[in-house]
Design a protein around this motif. Structure first.
Motif, mmCIF file in Angstrom:
data_model
loop_
_atom_site.group_PDB
_atom_site.id
_atom_site.type_symbol
_atom_site.label_atom_id
_atom_site.label_comp_id
_atom_site.label_asym_id
_atom_site.label_seq_id
_atom_site.Cartn_x
_atom_site.Cartn_y
_atom_site.Cartn_z
ATOM 1 N N VAL A 180 0.805 -1.223 0.000
ATOM 2 C CA VAL A 180 0.000 0.000 0.000
ATOM 3 C C VAL A 180 0.840 1.276 0.000
ATOM 4 O O VAL A 180 0.672 2.137 -0.871
ATOM 5 N N PRO A 183 3.273 1.847 -3.262
ATOM 6 C CA PRO A 183 2.558 2.181 -4.501
ATOM 7 C C PRO A 183 1.819 3.517 -4.444
ATOM 8 O O PRO A 183 1.692 4.201 -5.464
ATOM 9 N N THR A 184 1.317 3.904 -3.265
ATOM 10 C CA THR A 184 0.489 5.108 -3.194
ATOM 11 C C THR A 184 1.258 6.356 -2.774
ATOM 12 O O THR A 184 1.010 7.441 -3.293
ATOM 13 N N LEU A 185 2.195 6.217 -1.848
ATOM 14 C CA LEU A 185 2.906 7.380 -1.317
ATOM 15 C C LEU A 185 4.338 7.506 -1.808
ATOM 16 O O LEU A 185 4.895 8.603 -1.846
ATOM 17 N N ASN A 186 4.951 6.381 -2.141
ATOM 18 C CA ASN A 186 6.332 6.348 -2.601
ATOM 19 C C ASN A 186 7.248 7.187 -1.691
ATOM 20 O O ASN A 186 7.867 8.162 -2.122
ATOM 21 N N TYR A 198 0.878 8.606 7.971
ATOM 22 C CA TYR A 198 -0.281 8.208 7.169
ATOM 23 C C TYR A 198 -0.741 6.814 7.578
ATOM 24 O O TYR A 198 -1.949 6.557 7.710
ATOM 25 N N ARG A 210 -5.577 -3.723 1.723
ATOM 26 C CA ARG A 210 -4.587 -4.773 1.458
ATOM 27 C C ARG A 210 -5.243 -6.138 1.325
ATOM 28 O O ARG A 210 -4.915 -6.921 0.436
ATOM 29 N N SER A 213 -7.037 -6.850 -2.006
ATOM 30 C CA SER A 213 -6.215 -7.036 -3.219
ATOM 31 C C SER A 213 -5.707 -8.472 -3.326
ATOM 32 O O SER A 213 -5.810 -9.263 -2.421
#
Length: 213
Positions: A180, A183-186, A198, A210, A213
């Protein structure tokens, strides 16, 4: 007599201590070796069904007044490439059963069985000063690693290990970071606090996302 400071050994000792604070010394193995020869990795954690392969890289303390040089990303790129190669080698050695046993002071010699640890993760701890950076941009081969690999600064890992001080907490964070947070916040190296904040604020949603998926 000369006073010498081996920042590499000092940092590895510190990382081992942090990891033992989370998992206990029973499950932490320093410098496991391949048939008594090549070192597999700096620190190895074997807990439940998870193997955490840890590489530690430290930059020597500089007396140079050239702040731009001291914060250059060249050092980070070179050491990160080396660490990724070492983790890839460790994964191969482990999966090919080249590591017959592991040892530590609390348990002595323990026979290693790869079938008991189907989930392998890599963790690179970089002890250096620089501007925040995206490790995948700095070293593109990171995206092609065969196991999930997390890149953290020494400072950020120290802070995380203070809060995530149980095996379940740390493993959950790394797994959620893989599926999670990355991929979203890097999150960039030296800026893990943003991702961690976060994570704490949206923990329930992250668990739900999670497991869908």
């Amino acid at each position: 007599m000369q006073f010498k400071l081996n920042i590499g050994d000092i940092t590895e000792d510190a990382v081992q201590s942090m990891v033992e604070g989370v998992f206990s010394s029973n499950f932490v193995f320093r410098s496991p070796r391949e048939d008594k020869k090549e070192e597999i990795t700096d620190v190895l954690v074997l807990f439940d069904d998870v193997g955490l392969i840890i590489e530690v890289k430290s930059r020597a303390i500089s007396v140079s007044k050239d702040d731009k040089k001291n914060k250059s990303l060249e050092w980070a790129a070179k050491r990160l490439r080396k660490a990724l190669g070492q983790i890839s080698g460790a994964v191969r050695a482990i999966k090919m059963n080249k590591m017959q046993y592991v040892e530590n002071e609390t348990r002595g010699r323990v026979t290693f069985e790869i079938d008991k640890f189907p989930w392998l993760y890599g963790l690179v701890i970089l002890h250096h000063s620089s501007e925040p950076y995206d490790p995948a941009e700095l070293v593109p081969p990171l995206s092609k690693m065969k196991v999930p690999v997390h890149i953290l600064s020494f400072r950020d890992f120290w802070n995380i290990s203070r809060f995530l001080d149980t095996p379940a907490d740390m493993i959950n964070y790394l797994e959620h970071r893989t599926d999670v947070l990355l991929p979203t916040l890097n999150p960039k190296v030296h800026e893990e606090q943003k991702a961690f904040t976060y994570y704490l604020r949206h923990l329930e949603n992250i668990f739900a996302l999670r497991f869908k998926s």
